[in-house]
Enzyme design. Structure first.
Site, short mmCIF file in Angstrom:
data_model
loop_
_atom_site.label_atom_id
_atom_site.label_comp_id
_atom_site.label_asym_id
_atom_site.label_seq_id
_atom_site.Cartn_x
_atom_site.Cartn_y
_atom_site.Cartn_z
N ASN A 32 0.87 -1.38 -0.05
CA ASN A 32 -0.01 -0.19 0.02
C ASN A 32 0.61 1.32 0.15
O ASN A 32 0.43 2.37 0.15
CB ASN A 32 -0.96 -0.09 1.19
CG ASN A 32 -0.35 0.03 2.58
OD1 ASN A 32 1.09 0.18 2.55
ND2 ASN A 32 -0.84 0.06 3.50
N ASP A 51 -4.07 -2.66 -0.37
CA ASP A 51 -4.21 -2.81 1.13
C ASP A 51 -4.65 -4.24 1.38
O ASP A 51 -5.74 -4.86 1.06
CB ASP A 51 -5.03 -1.77 1.65
CG ASP A 51 -4.90 -1.30 2.89
OD1 ASP A 51 -4.60 -2.36 3.79
OD2 ASP A 51 -4.09 -0.18 3.08
N THR A 117 9.51 -11.72 14.66
CA THR A 117 10.59 -10.92 15.31
C THR A 117 11.11 -11.17 16.59
O THR A 117 10.52 -12.13 17.29
CB THR A 117 9.71 -9.55 15.65
OG1 THR A 117 10.38 -8.59 16.47
CG2 THR A 117 8.24 -9.91 16.63
N TYR A 141 3.07 -5.08 19.32
CA TYR A 141 3.97 -5.47 18.23
C TYR A 141 4.15 -6.86 18.10
O TYR A 141 3.75 -7.71 17.11
CB TYR A 141 5.16 -4.52 17.68
CG TYR A 141 6.00 -5.23 16.64
CD1 TYR A 141 5.43 -5.02 15.22
CD2 TYR A 141 7.23 -5.35 16.90
CE1 TYR A 141 6.47 -5.87 14.60
CE2 TYR A 141 8.31 -6.10 16.25
CZ TYR A 141 7.57 -6.06 14.81
OH TYR A 141 8.40 -6.67 13.72
N PHE A 169 16.12 -10.56 14.12
CA PHE A 169 16.79 -9.73 15.33
C PHE A 169 16.99 -8.33 14.80
O PHE A 169 15.96 -8.01 14.08
CB PHE A 169 18.03 -10.51 15.89
CG PHE A 169 17.55 -11.45 16.87
CD1 PHE A 169 16.82 -12.68 16.50
CD2 PHE A 169 17.80 -11.25 18.09
CE1 PHE A 169 16.21 -13.40 17.39
CE2 PHE A 169 17.45 -12.22 19.11
CZ PHE A 169 16.65 -13.49 18.76
N ASN A 170 18.05 -7.82 14.63
CA ASN A 170 18.01 -6.38 14.24
C ASN A 170 18.52 -6.29 12.82
O ASN A 170 19.71 -6.16 12.29
CB ASN A 170 18.93 -5.62 14.97
CG ASN A 170 18.40 -5.19 16.17
OD1 ASN A 170 18.11 -6.25 17.14
ND2 ASN A 170 18.39 -3.94 16.56
N HIS A 188 15.61 3.61 13.83
CA HIS A 188 16.62 2.54 14.03
C HIS A 188 18.01 3.20 14.08
O HIS A 188 18.33 4.01 13.45
CB HIS A 188 16.71 1.53 13.19
CG HIS A 188 15.28 0.70 13.07
ND1 HIS A 188 14.16 1.13 11.94
CD2 HIS A 188 14.82 -0.16 13.74
CE1 HIS A 188 13.13 0.44 12.28
NE2 HIS A 188 13.57 -0.36 13.27
N ILE A 206 22.19 8.29 23.12
CA ILE A 206 22.78 7.20 23.20
C ILE A 206 21.52 6.49 24.46
O ILE A 206 21.50 7.19 25.80
CB ILE A 206 24.10 6.45 23.97
CG1 ILE A 206 24.92 6.69 22.78
CG2 ILE A 206 24.16 5.05 24.48
CD1 ILE A 206 26.67 6.62 23.13
N PHE A 207 20.69 5.73 24.13
CA PHE A 207 19.56 5.59 25.27
C PHE A 207 20.01 4.64 26.25
O PHE A 207 19.57 3.54 26.56
CB PHE A 207 18.45 5.03 24.54
CG PHE A 207 17.74 5.60 23.42
CD1 PHE A 207 17.78 7.15 23.58
CD2 PHE A 207 17.36 5.12 22.20
CE1 PHE A 207 17.36 7.84 22.62
CE2 PHE A 207 16.49 5.88 21.16
CZ PHE A 207 16.56 7.22 21.34
N1 UFG Z 1 19.33 3.40 20.30
C1 UFG Z 1 19.93 4.40 20.57
N2 UFG Z 1 19.77 5.69 20.29
C2 UFG Z 1 18.95 5.73 19.00
C3 UFG Z 1 18.22 4.75 18.44
C4 UFG Z 1 18.32 3.27 19.05
O1 UFG Z 1 20.69 4.36 21.59
O2 UFG Z 1 18.72 6.94 18.46
C5 UFG Z 1 19.51 2.02 20.88
C6 UFG Z 1 18.29 1.09 21.33
O3 UFG Z 1 18.03 1.64 22.65
C7 UFG Z 1 18.56 -0.23 21.43
C8 UFG Z 1 19.65 -0.13 20.06
O4 UFG Z 1 20.27 1.12 19.82
O5 UFG Z 1 19.40 -0.60 22.21
C9 UFG Z 1 18.92 -0.46 18.67
O6 UFG Z 1 17.74 0.16 18.58
P1 UFG Z 1 16.82 0.02 17.28
O7 UFG Z 1 15.63 0.73 17.42
O8 UFG Z 1 17.68 0.05 16.20
O9 UFG Z 1 16.23 -1.57 17.18
P2 UFG Z 1 15.61 -2.44 18.32
O10 UFG Z 1 16.60 -3.30 19.21
O11 UFG Z 1 15.00 -1.56 19.56
O12 UFG Z 1 14.48 -2.88 17.57
C10 UFG Z 1 14.84 -4.13 16.68
C11 UFG Z 1 13.74 -4.07 15.47
C12 UFG Z 1 12.33 -4.50 15.97
C13 UFG Z 1 12.13 -5.83 16.80
C14 UFG Z 1 13.30 -5.58 17.99
C15 UFG Z 1 13.15 -7.02 18.74
O13 UFG Z 1 13.72 -2.86 14.93
O14 UFG Z 1 11.48 -4.57 14.92
O15 UFG Z 1 14.75 -5.54 17.45
O16 UFG Z 1 13.59 -6.73 19.76
F1 UFG Z 1 11.11 -5.92 17.22
#
Ligand code: UFG
Length: 327
Positions: A32, A51, A117, A141, A169-170, A188, A206-207
């Protein structure tokens, strides 16, 4: 093989479409364009804008093209968004998947590859995480993906529906140079870091740096999108031997700090970073065991070092600073 790919204009879907075509399969993309991009769709694929909430549209595509298999990528995919708007996931992801599955069964299609996921593993007991790990969805999700996995299980039992559920995973990197990640807004880590290198953002936050990990920042298993694509194709070819579920990662963890440091090396840009608060819901470490798919299908990821992964992402982002240029 003739394959219908939902979400074939998205980041992972479009990469898999290109790899299918490279292997000689014929592909119909159904998307879509909510998050996808027409420019991402391989020119040899047939593109249908549609869709999954429209059952009649799905029926008509399946009747017209009679695919032998379906790959289902199309969905909402953001953990954070699902915590704010759960029905987008618990309703839309689930009913769209249900429409597709009902239509597939009605049209006699019995082969299905499903994008699942790592968000099924919110509280893992063992690391790396294998397919025996208990399922604890981390968000609406993850729950929406698990509901579809359970539907697939029953459709196999009742109709002999053959499926592969692939738990990513990522996903990262680019099917360089013509296909890569283009989300708006971007959440991401790797694309955000590269947007800083392109000076589209001032810095990366950095979170959290107080996690129980070697450098205090979260550790993730970054799997290259071309390795993911190969896993989909191997799984598709193996469906005649039965349904299966695989965790897909490259088996190594990299921390947020390591990602930023490697991106500095690859781009030559200082990439300013600032420590911010933790992002709610982030587990400290998520690393996949992909022994099962390696053993059963001979899958072997090619992009195992972070530098090689980030180089392909940089190749895409630096040559396409505005992605597919369609915003
Ligand atoms: N992070 C930061 N700063 C940012 C963005 C991300 O520090 O600006 C950190 C996040 O806290 C995390 C790591 O970078 O520790 C990766 O974060 P992403 O958002 O890139 O990816 P996630 O691990 O949160 O999510 C991924 C997929 C999802 C899936 C998930 C499974 O994108 O679709 O893994 O746990 F659901």
């Amino acid at each position: 093989m003739k394959v219908l790919v939902t979400g074939g204009a998205g980041y992972i879907g479009s990469t898999v479409v290109a790899e299918l075509i490279r292997e000689g399969d014929s592909v119909v993309v159904f998307d879509n364009l909510y998050q996808g991009h027409k420019g991402a769709v391989h020119p040899e694929a047939t593109f249908i804008k549609g869709d999954l909430n429209d059952r009649a549209a799905i029926d008509s595509v399946l009747a017209d093209y009679q695919p032998e298999a379906i790959m289902h990528f199309a969905s909402h995919t953001l953990v954070g968004e699902s915590m704010e708007n759960p029905f987008l996931y618990l309703a839309e992801n689930v009913t769209n998947g249900l429409n597709l599955l009902q239509s597939a069964v009605d049209h006699g299609i019995r082969k299905f590859i499903f994008s699942s996921t790592a968000n099924l593993f919110d509280d893992p007991e063992r690391m790396p995480i294998d397919e025996k790990e208990r399922i604890v969805p981390g968000s609406p999700y993850g729950e929406s993906k698990y509901i579809i996995e359970r539907m697939l299980y029953w459709l196999d039992r009742v109709y002999g529906f053959r499926y592969a559920a692939l738990r990513y995973f990522n996903a990262c990197g680019a099917g360089a140079p013509e296909r890569g990640e283009d989300h708006y807004p971007e959440y991401h880590l790797i694309p955000i870091v590269l947007q800083v290198a392109l000076e589209q953002r001032e810095k990366v936050f950095i979170f959290g740096n107080d996690y129980d990990t070697p450098d205090g920042t979260c550790v993730r298993d970054y799997i290259h999108v071309l390795d993911l694509a190969q896993a989909h194709i191997l799984a598709l070819r193996a469906l005649d031997q039965g349904s299966r579920t695989y965790n897909l990662g490259n088996g190594q963890g990299f921390s947020v700090k390591e990602v930023i440091e490697t991106a500095r090396e690859v781009t030559g840009h200082p990439i300013p970073a600032e420590i911010g608060p933790r992002r709610p819901g982030d587990p400290a470490t998520l690393i996949a065991s992909s022994d099962k798919i390696r053993r059963e299908l001979g899958w072997e990821p090619k992009y195992t070092d972070l530098k090689g992964i980030i180089e392909t992402a940089w190749q895409w982002h630096s040559t396409h600073p505005n992605g597919y240029n369609d915003r």
